[in-house]
Design an enzyme around this catalytic site. Structure first.
Site, PDB file in Angstrom:
ATOM      1  N   CYS A 197       0.912  -1.476  -0.205  1.00 15.91           N
ATOM      2  CA  CYS A 197       0.085   0.148   0.257  1.00 15.91           C
ATOM      3  C   CYS A 197       0.967   0.926   0.142  1.00 15.91           C
ATOM      4  O   CYS A 197       0.247   2.481  -0.752  1.00 15.91           O
ATOM      5  CB  CYS A 197      -0.796  -0.136   1.073  1.00 15.91           C
ATOM      6  SG  CYS A 197      -1.527  -1.561   1.121  1.00 15.91           S
ATOM      7  N   PHE A 198       2.145   1.135   0.072  1.00 19.01           N
ATOM      8  CA  PHE A 198       2.577   1.659   0.857  1.00 19.01           C
ATOM      9  C   PHE A 198       4.697   2.093  -0.368  1.00 19.01           C
ATOM     10  O   PHE A 198       5.281   3.060  -0.069  1.00 19.01           O
ATOM     11  CB  PHE A 198       3.179   2.155   1.939  1.00 19.01           C
ATOM     12  CG  PHE A 198       2.821   2.639   3.053  1.00 19.01           C
ATOM     13  CD1 PHE A 198       1.437   3.528   3.229  1.00 19.01           C
ATOM     14  CD2 PHE A 198       2.149   1.059   3.717  1.00 19.01           C
ATOM     15  CE1 PHE A 198       0.127   3.596   4.314  1.00 19.01           C
ATOM     16  CE2 PHE A 198       0.776   1.552   3.972  1.00 19.01           C
ATOM     17  CZ  PHE A 198       0.120   2.613   4.860  1.00 19.01           C
TER      18      PHE A 198
END
Length: 987
Positions: A955-956
């Site tokens: 997600c990052f």
């Protein structure tokens, strides 16, 4: 000298004594009055002569009176007359100052009321109706109207005062003509309009129906008509090359076609072919033509009273010479021929060498037009300002004057070089140009007809931009605004014609036009970014619509104007201003006026909603920004309407049955497509912060490719296309479209390599042979070779109009491909592959795509841009990937980080892409490259680091590296991790 022939009249008309009349052959008589005849006209009741500006009329004998009256000079006080036209029982006179007078059957003259302040330059008279043309191009009509001969769309029997004929507004008129009960107008470029009685086809429209409005005689288009003459029920036109066309009643042979039949279409007088006729005139039932080179007159039609001048009283259906006196050919040159009811006339003047005897020309005057000399007079300052101001108002308030200005000798296009030089002079004089702008804005533009009668009335739309571009910014902006509005008020046919005019403009003029409206649009958007709600969104939309018209022209004509000439880079400033406003709203600063800021945000969004309709003005980055902001608006609105504050759909999916679970979920019709989608893999703890949903779209698109039902085909080019044989279960194509649309809306990529043709079709563009070459290179190259082969080779291929057993046309198997039809075969082949063979499949896919992406702003992207949005960038710039890296708890100079990049660049291309899948959940590069998706590398301390695998926080985009003891360990652990990324890329 005046020659005349026809019915018996008073000898010499009273212009000189009877014994001074010379008699020639064929009944032609000639006189040489001491005071030369300047102009004359003959009707049914009167014949009138102009000498030294004075008018004398003679009443002709008729059935009630077997003798002529006496020549009578009209009481005109001090009026000096320059033209006279006789009707059935009266006459219309035109004075030098443009004043119109009417003479009744009692020879009493009176000024025509209603034209007191109008300068008339031409008059025409039928039996009981009249037409007048003013110097500013306005047409006026009055008299009988039973057959529509006034052209006013009304069926009043009689109109006594002059009425403005508004239906021809904007047409620069060269000549007017009137016959028995019909009328004609000729424009400067040779367009012919007719109206009124059409009982014998005298309007040349192919029928016998009367017309109550001016109607174009289309069959004369392209004939370059230079003059028209109307008879009782027939008409004759003269073209630039000296050819004569006649139509209407032919019962007396007055059409000259060796026939007594009527003609409903203009027909060339074949007997005059090659004669280079210079004048043509129609009497009641006969016609005269003049060949100036030979000084000869030809006549045809009714000659029962001798009006043909050939010594016979017969009907004559072919042109034959008039028997003029022999001295006409050596001493005189003919000025004008006149045909009346039962008479014919010819005006002569002495040949050069005695020029002083030449009468003043009686040729019809031309409308006032703007020219270089007039502009020089205005800007010189030597003329009184009230006079200059009056002239400016006269010219620039008239569409007719401008449309007829700066025309080349051909009269069908403007002299662009002269226009540019002349307008440049205007802008050098501030007082003059300010007055010009005022007149255009206050008078000209409001007067323009949105339904012009003909393309000729559109020329001013070419002139005005050239004038506007030289103005100061404020004047330019105001006139641009008004001009854009008037262009868009034109009906669709007129706008298409204007686009055609633009397509024929010189390159520098077209570029100047684009630059004018582009700069105005850019300045307005720039102003919006700063002053925002002070700007007029309607004005911006109008400017962009004009640019859109110009863009269409440039695309269709392949002009030397690039796409970049249309891009408005100030849109990025607008997007920055919108983002700053959104950021201010998110900060909850007590000193911020949130009501104003929300209004400002909504105003910016409205601007984007306008821009999305004009994709050619935005570059790729700006389009992405527009799409993202409009998506946020849709999500916000949908959330408030349906789900309170919720902005996400959460898909709970089993990784092992991902495709089936997704299809089952979608079939429930509970998904809100206007919300973003988040994914939760059942049995896994990962929280979707875009990483899991990126992985979801990557995996499900691959599942479609592996699906047993084979809805997609992978071609040798590795590109994917719809399976044309999959005709059952078309809902599968619908759900494929839904998934692709959802991926686009959620700003994720799919792992299905569709060809560019798909995106062209989504944007309603036609795929080409080059697109087929991308999908199927061998197939396309065979078709390209077919187009190049010699005729013999093509025949030997024994191809027919079928593809894979499907006929491209009815009975295609019976039609052999040859050199003549091979291009058609190739076009149909490409159409079959991309359209006909997958028609149902694509329709379902498109329906699903629009459902999955409810924001139709995706249509603003070019096919290549839409492809990149859905597929990701095709460029894998690994150096850029390294340069985009940031570090947490470590630095680029650390041994571990150096070792990592060494190992990474050792990986094969396939394993590098697997690493992307491991790190981000997708192997696709975002649009704009790796700079749009950075890698964050951090290290972690842990016991026995060599026993741990790297960890990806998808997600990052964060890679967590244990502190491996050596490069080999790092290599082994990283390689193992990326090959089982479905296990490790969970967060």
């Amino acid at each position: 000298m005046l020659c005349y022939w026809g019915a018996q009249v008073r000898e010499g008309f009273g212009l000189l004594k009877p014994e001074q009349v010379r008699h020639g052959n064929g009944g032609v008589k000639s006189i040489c009055p001491k005071s030369a005849v300047q102009d004359m006209s003959a009707g049914k009741t009167f014949v009138g002569f102009i000498r030294d500006g004075k008018v004398s009329v003679l009443r002709l004998r008729d059935e009630d009176c077997n003798q002529d009256g006496k020549l009578k000079q009209l009481d005109l006080k001090r009026e000096k007359i320059r033209s006279i036209v006789c009707g059935e029982d009266g006459a219309v006179l035109l004075a030098d100052g443009g004043k119109v007078l009417l003479m009744d059957k009692y020879t009493v003259c009176r000024p025509l009321k209603g034209l007191d302040n109008t300068k008339v330059i031409q008059i025409a008279c039928g039996d009981q109706h009249s037409v007048a043309l003013s110097n500013d191009g306005q047409l006026f009509v009055w008299g009988e109207n039973a057959h529509g001969q006034l052209g006013l769309r009304k069926e009043q029997a009689l109109i006594q005062s002059p009425q403005h004929l508004q239906s021809l507004c904007g047409i620069p008129v060269a000549q007017i003509s009137a016959g028995g009960n019909h009328s004609f107008v000729l424009s400067l470029s040779g367009v012919v309009f007719g109206w009124g009685s059409n009982s014998a086809g005298q309007l040349g429209l192919g029928d016998t129906t009367d017309r109550f409005v001016p109607t174009i005689v289309k069959s004369l288009s392209g004939k370059k008509t230079v003059s028209i003459s109307c008879g009782g029920e027939h008409t004759a036109t003269l073209s630039k090359g000296g050819t004569v066309f006649t139509f209407g009643s032919g019962g007396f042979g007055q059409l000259g076609h060796n026939s007594l039949k009527d003609e409903h279409h203009p027909r060339l007088v074949a007997e005059l072919w090659g004669s280079k006729v210079s004048q043509v005139t129609c009497g009641r039932h006969h016609t005269l033509v003049l060949v100036a080179l030979t000084n000869r007159i030809y006549s045809f039609g009714c000659g029962m009273q001798g009006q043909l001048g050939n010594g016979e009283q017969v009907k004559q259906s072919v042109p034959l010479p008039v028997l003029l006196p022999t001295d006409c050919n050596c001493e005189f040159t003919m000025e004008k021929i006149i045909a009346g009811e039962k008479h014919s006339f010819a005006l002569f003047f002495k040949n050069p060498g005695n020029e002083s005897t030449k009468p003043k020309s009686s040729m019809n005057g031309g409308i006032l037009t703007l020219n270089d000399r007039m502009i020089d007079r205005w800007v010189s300052g030597s003329y009184p300002w009230p006079t200059v101001k009056k002239e400016i108002k006269k010219v620039f308030s008239s569409a007719v004057c401008l449309n007829g200005s700066f025309l080349k000798p051909s009269l069908d296009e403007q002299d662009f070089d002269l226009v540019g030089k002349s307008f440049s002079k205007l802008t050098d004089n501030e007082k003059v140009i300010s007055e010009v702008v005022k007149v255009i804005q206050q008078t000209l533009l409001p007067s323009l007809n949105p339904k012009p009668a003909h393309e000729e009335s559109l020329r001013l739309y070419l002139l005005l931009p050239e004038l506007i571009k030289g103005l100061e910014q404020y004047q330019r902006s105001e006139l641009n605004k008004a001009l854009a509005s008037k262009i868009l008020q034109l009906n669709s046919a007129a706008r298409e014609m204007l686009e055609m005019f633009w397509s024929k403009l010189p390159d520098d003029w077209l570029k100047s036009l684009v630059k004018l409206f582009h700069k105005e649009s850019a300045d307005l958007i720039d102003y919006m970014s700063v002053c925002a709600m002070d700007s007029d969104l309607k004005h911006l939309q109008n400017l962009l619509r004009i640019l859109q018209m110009a863009y269409k022209v440039c695309c269709s004509t392949h002009r030397d104007i690039t796409i970049s000439d249309f891009i408005i880079y100030e849109i990025s400033d607008l997007l920055n201003a919108l983002q700053a406003t959104i950021d201010d709203l998110a900060d909850w600063d007590p000193f911020v006026d949130y009501v104003y800021m929300m209004k400002l945000r909504d105003y910016f969004i409205k601007t984007l909603e306008i821009l999305v309709k004009f994709p050619f003005v935005a570059d790729y980055a700006s389009k992405r920004g527009i799409f993202n902001h409009l998506e946020i608006k849709m999500i916000r609105r949908s959330s408030n309407r349906f789900l309170g504050n919720a902005t996400f759909n959460v898909l709970h999916i089993n990784r092992e049955s991902l495709l089936m679970d997704t299809l089952k979920y979608l079939r429930q019709n509970t998904h809100s497509f206007s919300h973003l989608s988040r994914v939760a893999f059942i049995g896994e703890d990962g929280i979707d912060m875009r990483g899991l949903s990126a992985e979801f779209f990557s995996l499900i698109s691959k599942s479609f490719l592996k699906w047993d039902k084979k809805i997609l085909e992978v071609h040798p080019s590795s590109l994917v296309w719809f399976n044309p044989h999959h005709t059952r279960g078309n809902k599968n194509f619908y759900y494929l479209g839904v998934i692709c649309g959802m991926a686009l809306y959620n700003r994720h990529h799919i792992n299905i390599d569709f060809p560019l043709a798909l995106f062209k079709k989504l944007l309603q563009q036609k795929p080409s042979l080059d697109d087929l070459e991308e999908l199927s290179p061998v197939e396309a190259r065979s078709l390209k070779n077919l187009l190049k082969e010699d005729e013999e080779v093509v025949d030997l291929l024994f191809l027919d109009f079928t593809v894979k057993g499907h006929e491209l046309v009815p009975n295609g198997s019976q039609i052999q491909v040859n050199k003549v039809n091979r291009q058609k075969y190739v076009d149909l082949y490409v159409d079959f592959v991309f359209n006909k063979s997958v028609k149902t499949q694509f329709e379902q896919f498109t329906r699903g795509f629009s459902k999955g992406c409810p924001l139709d702003a995706w249509t603003m992207f070019h096919p290549e841009e839409l492809q990149e949005l859905l597929h990701g960038s095709p460029q894998y710039n690994w150096k850029e990937f390294q340069q985009s890296a940031s570090y947490e708890g470590c630095s680029a100079s650390d041994e571990l980080i150096k070792n990592f990049w060494t190992v990474f660049f050792e990986l094969s291309e396939e394993h590098k892409k697997k690493f992307l899948m491991f790190l981000y959940g997708t192997e696709r590069v975002p649009a704009g490259g790796f700079s749009k998706r950075r890698i964050k590398i951090s290290t972690r301390d842990c016991p026995d680091p060599d026993d741990h695998l790297p960890k990806a926080q998808t997600c990052f985009g964060r890679l967590v590296l244990p502190k491996y003891t050596d490069i080999n360990t790092l290599r082994n652990k990283l390689t193992h991790a990326i090959n089982v990324c479905e296990v490790f890329g969970l967060e």
